[in-house]
Write an enzyme that holds these catalytic residues in place. Structure first.
Site, PDB file in Angstrom:
ATOM      1  N   ASP A  67       0.811  -1.215   0.000  1.00  0.00           N
ATOM      2  CA  ASP A  67       0.000   0.000   0.000  1.00  0.00           C
ATOM      3  C   ASP A  67       0.844   1.264   0.000  1.00  0.00           C
ATOM      4  O   ASP A  67       2.064   1.214   0.195  1.00  0.00           O
ATOM      5  CB  ASP A  67      -0.965  -0.005   1.199  1.00  0.00           C
ATOM      6  CG  ASP A  67      -0.307  -0.474   2.492  1.00  0.00           C
ATOM      7  OD1 ASP A  67       0.924  -0.445   2.573  1.00  0.00           O
ATOM      8  OD2 ASP A  67      -1.037  -0.871   3.413  1.00  0.00           O
ATOM      9  N   ASN A 136      -7.599  -2.196  14.417  1.00  0.00           N
ATOM     10  CA  ASN A 136      -8.992  -2.429  14.004  1.00  0.00           C
ATOM     11  C   ASN A 136      -9.119  -3.668  13.111  1.00  0.00           C
ATOM     12  O   ASN A 136     -10.175  -3.936  12.566  1.00  0.00           O
ATOM     13  CB  ASN A 136      -9.538  -1.198  13.253  1.00  0.00           C
ATOM     14  CG  ASN A 136      -8.781  -0.915  11.959  1.00  0.00           C
ATOM     15  OD1 ASN A 136      -7.826  -1.621  11.614  1.00  0.00           O
ATOM     16  ND2 ASN A 136      -9.196   0.121  11.245  1.00  0.00           N
ATOM     17  N   HIS A 138      -7.359  -4.227  10.291  1.00  0.00           N
ATOM     18  CA  HIS A 138      -7.067  -4.057   8.859  1.00  0.00           C
ATOM     19  C   HIS A 138      -5.799  -4.817   8.467  1.00  0.00           C
ATOM     20  O   HIS A 138      -4.906  -5.024   9.286  1.00  0.00           O
ATOM     21  CB  HIS A 138      -7.009  -2.576   8.446  1.00  0.00           C
ATOM     22  CG  HIS A 138      -5.798  -1.810   8.881  1.00  0.00           C
ATOM     23  ND1 HIS A 138      -5.840  -0.445   9.111  1.00  0.00           N
ATOM     24  CD2 HIS A 138      -4.512  -2.162   9.113  1.00  0.00           C
ATOM     25  CE1 HIS A 138      -4.632  -0.019   9.458  1.00  0.00           C
ATOM     26  NE2 HIS A 138      -3.806  -1.045   9.467  1.00  0.00           N
ATOM     27  N   GLU A 143      -9.781  -1.699   5.258  1.00  0.00           N
ATOM     28  CA  GLU A 143     -10.364  -1.277   6.524  1.00  0.00           C
ATOM     29  C   GLU A 143     -11.665  -2.043   6.807  1.00  0.00           C
ATOM     30  O   GLU A 143     -12.296  -2.561   5.869  1.00  0.00           O
ATOM     31  CB  GLU A 143     -10.677   0.230   6.459  1.00  0.00           C
ATOM     32  CG  GLU A 143      -9.464   1.116   6.228  1.00  0.00           C
ATOM     33  CD  GLU A 143      -8.617   1.325   7.498  1.00  0.00           C
ATOM     34  OE1 GLU A 143      -8.558   0.429   8.360  1.00  0.00           O
ATOM     35  OE2 GLU A 143      -8.005   2.393   7.611  1.00  0.00           O
TER      36      GLU A 143
END
Ligand code: F6R
Length: 241
Positions: A67, A136, A138, A143
């Protein structure tokens, strides 16, 4: 998913580097999927050590990063391009033509995303994919959401990611969008290793190993279905298991 727990980040990173080095040594044309963030830094240092001691060469290695932030040029100190050269590529004998990182600064990010998947596929896919995990859940910048996105795509970063990663940005605010490999490309990797270190990862590691099923609300649960995925933790990250 196989779980490996180590006393400390150093031992865990050595193990992860050993797994990557095995692929580099045994494949004539190794294709590595790489991550950024705090978790892989010591793994990259250990790979540099293995290169310097003559155990491995990056001569034939091809890399694809997961990414990149949108709107950051490659030479921006906060870009993942900069990170990868700083932590790994500048210290080994890799041919920079073999280094692939999504171009977050592209004029046409949608086309950039489509090209990225086609390029990975043209190399026959990723042999070993290194991942971290967000608090979280990810992976890459996939996400939590109502559904998985399979292909490389542009994503709006969650508030959790902006809060956690924003602390690295001192001169300006963190971008709110990124380009990320999608879940399908990650899952196509022949082997996956995911790193999770420190107390802040204890809750998500607990949730991951106690998830009843795969859910896009915890993107890392996709890995439950991967045939060869090793989760590498230090004692703090694994303390709730
Ligand atoms: C980075 C990436 C992210 C990180 C994750 C964990 O390329 O894809 O998913 O792996 O945010 O980051 P750290 O390791 O900083 O806790």
């Amino acid at each position: 998913m196989e779980l490996k727990v180590f006393d400390d980040v150093s031992a865990a990173s050595e193990y992860a580097a050993g797994m990557i080095a095995d692929i580099i040594k045994t494949k004539s044309d190794p294709i590595l999927g790489l991550a950024t963030g705090a978790s892989p830094i010591l793994t990259y240092k250990k790979l540099v050590d293995l290169y310097e001691s003559g155990e491995i060469s990056f001569n034939n290695v091809v890399t694809f990063n997961l990414d990149e932030y949108c709107g950051l040029a490659a030479d921006d100190v906060n870009s993942y391009h900069y990170f990868m050269f700083d932590k790994l590529f500048d210290h080994v004998d890799i041919d920079i033509n073999n280094v692939h990182i999504p171009d977050g600064d592209s004029d046409d990010p949608i086309a950039e995303a489509a090209c990225y998947d086609a390029l990975i596929d043209s190399f026959g896919g990723i042999d070993i994919q290194l991942l971290g995990i967000g608090v979280n859940g990810h992976i890459g910048f996939n996400e939590p959401s109502d559904s998985f996105i399979g292909a490389t795509h542009i994503v709006e970063l969650s508030q959790s990611t902006i809060d956690v990663n924003g602390k690295y940005f001192t001169d300006y605010v963190i971008p709110d969008r990124a380009i990320t490999m999608g879940i399908d490309q990650i899952m196509k990797a022949k082997k996956i290793i995911m790193l999770a270190y420190g107390d802040s990862k204890a809750d998500i590691i607990y949730k991951l190993f106690h998830a009843d099923s795969v859910t896009p609300m915890i993107p890392a649960t996709a890995l439950i279905k991967h045939p060869d995925c090793t989760v590498i933790c230090d004692k703090e990250a694994a303390r709730k298991l």
